[in-house]
Design an enzyme around this catalytic site. Sequence first.
Site, PDB file in Angstrom:
ATOM      1  CD  GLU A  10      -2.926  -0.993   2.380  1.00  0.00           C
ATOM      2  OE1 GLU A  10      -2.847  -0.030   3.179  1.00  0.00           O
ATOM      3  OE2 GLU A  10      -3.674  -1.971   2.567  1.00  0.00           O
ATOM      4  CB  SER A  30      -7.962   1.232   5.505  1.00  0.00           C
ATOM      5  OG  SER A  30      -6.964   0.419   4.938  1.00  0.00           O
ATOM      6  CG  ASP A  40      -6.656  -0.775   1.359  1.00  0.00           C
ATOM      7  OD1 ASP A  40      -6.900  -0.885   2.584  1.00  0.00           O
ATOM      8  OD2 ASP A  40      -6.803  -1.707   0.555  1.00  0.00           O
ATOM      9  CD  GLU A  53      -9.995  -2.482   0.213  1.00  0.00           C
ATOM     10  OE1 GLU A  53      -9.422  -3.208   1.044  1.00  0.00           O
ATOM     11  OE2 GLU A  53     -10.523  -1.392   0.511  1.00  0.00           O
TER      12      GLU A  53
END
Length: 173
Positions: A10, A30, A40, A53
């Site tokens: 991420e 998240s 995210d 996401e």
Amino acid sequence: MSQAKGDRRERELVNELDEAGFAVMRAPASGSATERELPDVLAGDGEQFYAIEAKSSAGDPIYLTGEEVEALIYFAQNFGAKPRIGVRFDREDWYFFHPGDLHVTDGGNYRVKKETAIATGTDFTEFVGRSEKVTLEEITGADDDGPDEEILRILNAVEQGVMDVDEAAELLD
């Protein structure tokens, strides 16, 4: 895949989007530290705004629960962003999908296979507006006698309620 590796992926996505000129932030913790379901990553470049996401895998198919996808769509619609699923397989780039383009399993979950991501996903350079995907049919000029699959996918997404009419009109424009 470990939580640490997922977090690292991420952060990697956030850094790549930042380098591409997007204002971007990773939602802190998240999915775990809050009662609200948050995407995210939130990213925008002044013209496009995305709620993403992000999922990664060593090579196995990536699964998302129906609840994860519904929460993403709900948040994106309320926030005014476009919902996207970002997937990254080891030794591959990021690929992006509208939730309506994902395979839905018999149990109501969503699945992305590595082969599908590479073949039909929007790659990072196209996602950030640096290139545009060209299909083999466009290069060869092959005629297709059947209905336009892209239009059918967009209309199906509107019918399922995962894409609003304005976003569909923009894609069909």
